[in-house]
Design a protein around this motif. Structure first.
Motif, short mmCIF file in Angstrom:
data_model
loop_
_atom_site.label_atom_id
_atom_site.label_comp_id
_atom_site.label_asym_id
_atom_site.label_seq_id
_atom_site.Cartn_x
_atom_site.Cartn_y
_atom_site.Cartn_z
N ASN A 1 15.86 -0.29 -4.32
CA ASN A 1 14.96 -1.20 -5.05
C ASN A 1 13.69 -1.47 -4.26
OD1 ASN A 1 16.56 -1.33 -7.26
ND2 ASN A 1 17.75 -3.08 -6.53
N LYS A 2 13.86 -1.58 -2.93
CA LYS A 2 12.70 -1.84 -2.09
C LYS A 2 11.73 -0.65 -2.18
CE LYS A 2 11.60 -3.76 2.34
NZ LYS A 2 11.68 -3.23 3.67
N SER A 3 12.26 0.56 -2.11
CA SER A 3 11.40 1.74 -2.17
C SER A 3 10.69 1.85 -3.52
CB SER A 3 12.21 3.03 -1.97
OG SER A 3 12.67 3.12 -0.67
N ILE A 4 11.46 1.71 -4.60
CA ILE A 4 10.83 1.97 -5.91
C ILE A 4 9.98 0.81 -6.40
CG2 ILE A 4 12.42 3.77 -6.74
CD1 ILE A 4 13.74 1.49 -8.36
N SER A 5 10.13 -0.38 -5.77
CA SER A 5 9.29 -1.49 -6.23
C SER A 5 7.83 -1.25 -5.81
CB SER A 5 9.79 -2.82 -5.67
OG SER A 5 9.70 -2.77 -4.27
N ASP A 6 7.61 -0.41 -4.83
CA ASP A 6 6.25 -0.08 -4.44
C ASP A 6 5.83 1.19 -5.21
OD1 ASP A 6 3.88 0.49 -3.24
OD2 ASP A 6 4.58 0.21 -1.18
N LYS A 7 5.37 0.95 -6.43
CA LYS A 7 5.10 2.08 -7.34
C LYS A 7 4.05 3.02 -6.77
CE LYS A 7 6.33 0.02 -11.80
NZ LYS A 7 6.60 -1.37 -11.49
N ALA A 8 3.03 2.45 -6.13
CA ALA A 8 1.94 3.30 -5.60
C ALA A 8 2.50 4.21 -4.50
CB ALA A 8 0.83 2.42 -5.05
N TRP A 9 3.40 3.67 -3.69
CA TRP A 9 4.00 4.47 -2.60
C TRP A 9 4.80 5.63 -3.19
CZ3 TRP A 9 9.10 5.44 -0.84
CH2 TRP A 9 9.18 6.02 0.42
N VAL A 10 5.58 5.32 -4.22
CA VAL A 10 6.39 6.37 -4.86
C VAL A 10 5.47 7.41 -5.51
CG1 VAL A 10 8.06 6.86 -6.71
CG2 VAL A 10 8.36 4.84 -5.27
N ALA A 11 4.44 6.92 -6.20
CA ALA A 11 3.55 7.85 -6.92
C ALA A 11 2.80 8.77 -5.96
CB ALA A 11 2.56 7.04 -7.75
N ASN A 12 2.49 8.26 -4.77
CA ASN A 12 1.70 9.07 -3.83
C ASN A 12 2.53 9.78 -2.77
OD1 ASN A 12 -0.79 8.37 -4.98
ND2 ASN A 12 -0.65 6.35 -4.01
N PHE A 13 3.84 9.61 -2.82
CA PHE A 13 4.72 10.20 -1.79
C PHE A 13 4.46 11.71 -1.71
CE2 PHE A 13 8.49 12.17 -0.11
CZ PHE A 13 9.04 11.25 0.78
N GLU A 14 4.26 12.19 -0.50
CA GLU A 14 3.96 13.60 -0.33
C GLU A 14 4.51 14.08 1.00
OE1 GLU A 14 -0.16 14.44 -1.12
OE2 GLU A 14 0.12 16.57 -0.66
N LYS A 15 5.54 14.90 0.93
CA LYS A 15 6.11 15.45 2.15
C LYS A 15 5.65 16.89 2.27
CE LYS A 15 10.74 14.82 3.93
NZ LYS A 15 12.07 14.50 3.42
N PRO A 16 5.27 17.42 3.39
CA PRO A 16 5.55 16.88 4.71
C PRO A 16 4.53 15.91 5.28
CG PRO A 16 4.70 19.12 4.91
CD PRO A 16 4.73 18.78 3.45
N LYS A 17 3.61 15.33 4.46
CA LYS A 17 2.75 14.30 5.03
C LYS A 17 3.64 13.10 5.37
CE LYS A 17 -1.51 15.64 2.80
NZ LYS A 17 -2.31 15.42 1.60
N GLY A 18 3.22 12.28 6.29
CA GLY A 18 4.09 11.15 6.68
C GLY A 18 4.35 11.26 8.16
N ASP A 19 4.47 10.11 8.79
CA ASP A 19 4.50 10.06 10.25
C ASP A 19 5.94 10.10 10.79
OD1 ASP A 19 4.37 9.37 12.89
OD2 ASP A 19 3.19 7.54 12.60
N PRO A 20 6.33 11.20 11.44
CA PRO A 20 7.71 11.28 11.94
C PRO A 20 8.01 10.32 13.08
CG PRO A 20 6.44 13.18 12.69
CD PRO A 20 5.55 12.41 11.76
N SER A 21 6.93 9.76 13.68
CA SER A 21 7.17 8.86 14.82
C SER A 21 7.29 7.40 14.38
CB SER A 21 6.03 9.01 15.84
OG SER A 21 4.85 8.48 15.30
#
Ligand code: FAD
Length: 525
Positions: free
Chosen positions: A232-252
């Motif tokens: 619920n925490k993840s999907i409540s941030d609609k913009a984050w879900v809509a823009n999610f793009e792997k492999p972009k994203g900080d592994p650290s």
């Protein structure tokens, strides 16, 4: 005790009440009888000895067992709220199940279908017994969105070997439009449990594991309630879900990981239904104007899971190099000291060591962090067999999963899936154990957190502490070679040698007509 309509729901993965078709069936059919919700603690997975890393072993480290026990406790409390409870038994699951069916006069056995070879063999045995005594078996596919058997059949009897071909065949999952059962008003009562040695959920100590300082570090708690909260925490941030793009994203990023950390809930234990996750994602996508798409989107990640499950199910010896028709034969080297240094976070490369310490302490790390250490162990620097790295992950990851772990290790070691005949070959793309992490985290916050011995090292040396003048090392209270290891190999020379060996192995595989034809992978190009 009522007889004749008793059901037994056997939990293995699928440790949840929501969207659990096996549970639904057991309840609906037990309306005039009892329902026995059972979990069997299987000695196959238990080995409290922290130094146990036997080859091919599926034994679990303390973090995963703790996660399992938390998940069982949560399931038990969910069932208790509905007037039932979890019955925990111990022993070889096939034998235990047979005794339960006999003693409790069960008419209906319900459990989630499982594609892992271990469960395939176990379930065959249990089903054979059930049919010999007239017990009805209901075993629905609900761990995955698709039924791997259907996909393989649609692909002419062969597992699809690339994500793209999987996607072409798969289409929409049938759960896209179906209404999922998320809760119940009550569950049928438990019958008499007789003398079968039923217990409450045991503690770590009762299973021989020690709740040590390390385990306390793990921030991820097991269970369906936690899984739904996280989702619920993840999907409540609609913009984050809509823009999610792997492999972009900080592994650290470790305090707030760049991805959902839903894998332990989805994979190993099924505390979260992948079908419910899928429906939640579709709802977000419908509500926003624009969103990313597979393979890089969040939905795309879920479909990687499906791809690996299907391919693993349709490939013989998927967990081995030898006899595995989709795996390149590469003459990896045996070196127990090097393997142990990598496993224990003592390679002398802080980026690699910090990731291995995160694995040891947390049982989870970001996908690109997994890339870095898997590449370093295999084709990048040490040239050690992917099966040995797989075994270490198998024991230490809380999300360790047979199909996905083997699939990703083959991928990262360029043994399969990433195959590309055209230049430049993928095996020439190596993750630098120095520059890759630095790109995301130039100050080395991640390293300082997981390797406190380097916490006072100035930022210009944090990724290569051996280059710091002795005066700097002294001031940072970290002498390389004494307080922190010297690099076990020099990356430039080691990676050059690895590339040479990979080139030779690829040429040889091709000459011998390999075990993977170029055509199998042509849609990857
Ligand atoms: P998110 O990016 O939030 O993705 C959501 C979900 O999609 C994940 O929970 C997972 O179910 C699925 N997913 C994401 N990436 C992958 C992938 N590459 N393959 C399959 N499914 C994926 N994942 C495991 O679950 N178990 C393993 O044993 C495992 N072993 C791995 C070994 C290596 C060498 C590598 C490189 C990767 C491995 N992965 C494994 C895949 C991946 O790293 C994790 O699934 C992911 O990092 C989990 O974090 P998340 O839930 O935040 O993922």
């Amino acid at each position: 005790m009522s007889t004749g309509s008793n059901s037994l729901i056997w939990f293995r993965k699928g440790l949840r009440v929501h969207d659990n078709p096996a549970l639904e069936h057991a309840c609906s059919k037990a309306s005039s009888g009892s329902m026995y919700p059972v979990f069997v603690i299987d000695p196959r997975y238990m080995d409290p000895d922290p130094s146990a890393f036997s080859p091919g072993s599926s034994r679990a480290g303390v973090n995963r067992i703790r996660f399992l026990l938390e998940s069982l406790k949560d399931l038990d409390s969910g069932l208790k709220k509905l007037g039932s409870r979890l019955l925990v038994l111990r022993g070889e699951p096939g034998d235990v199940l047979v005794r339960c069916l006999q003693e409790w006069k069960v008419k209906r056995l319900c459990f989630e279908y499982d594609t892992d070879p271990y469960y395939q063999a176990l379930d065959f045995k249990v089903k054979e017994y059930a049919s010999s005594v007239g017990v009805e078996v209901f075993s629905p596919v609900s761990h995955t969105l698709f039924n791997p058997t259907d996909i393989i059949e649609k692909n002419g009897g062969k597992a699809p070997l690339s994500y793209q071909s999987f996607m072409k065949i798969a289409g929409e999952p049938s759960c896209a439009e179906s209404e999922l059962v998320m809760s119940y008003s009550s569950l049928p009562p438990i019958g008499d449990v007789g003398s079968l040695g039923v217990s409450e959920v045991p503690t770590l100590e009762e299973l021989g594991y020690r709740e040590d300082e390390q385990a306390e570090w793990t921030p991820f708690r097991g269970g369906e309630s936690e899984a739904l909260k996280r989702l619920n925490k993840s999907i409540s941030d609609k913009a984050w879900v809509a823009n999610f793009e792997k492999p972009k994203g900080d592994p650290s990023a470790f305090l707030k990981p760049a991805t959902t950390v839903l894998s332990p809930y989805l994979k190993k234990f099924g505390c979260l239904s992948s079908r419910y996750f899928y429906q939640c994602l579709q709802r977000v996508y419908k509500a926003v104007k624009k969103h990313t798409s597979p393979p890089v989107s969040l939905l795309g990640q879920l479909l990687w899971r499906e791809f690996f499950y299907t391919t693993a199910f349709g490939t013989r010896n998927f967990d081995k190099m030898k006899g595995n028709p989709v795996c390149k034969q590469i003459p990896w080297k045996e070196d127990h000291d090097m393997l142990a240094a990598w496993r224990d976070g003592k390679t002398g490369y802080p980026w690699i060591d910090a990731i291995m310490v995160q694995l040891l302490k947390w049982g989870w790390m970001h996908h690109l962090a997994r890339h870095s250490v898997a590449c370093f162990l295999t084709r990048g620097d040490l040239f050690i067999h992917w099966e040995q790295g797989r075994d270490v992950f198998e024991r230490l990851l809380i999300d360790s999963d047979w199909a996905i772990n083997n699939g990703n290790w083959m991928w990262l070691s360029c043994s399969s899936f990433f195959y590309q005949a055209l230049p430049p070959p993928f095996y020439n793309r190596i993750y630098s154990p120095v520059f890759f992490g630095k790109k995301y985290d130039p100050d080395g916050k991640y390293i300082r957190h997981f390797l406190p011995v380097l916490k006072d090292m100035p930022k210009q040396y944090i990724y290569e502490p051996w280059t710091a003048p002795l005066s700097v090392q002294t001031k940072a209270k970290c002498i390389v070679g004494k307080d922190y290891p010297k690099p076990m190999v020099m990356h430039d020379a080691a990676s050059k040698e690895c590339k040479r060996k990979m080139g030779e192995a690829y040429a040889l595989n091709k000459k011998m007509n390999g075990n993977i034809g170029d055509d199998d992978f042509k849609d990857l190009r």
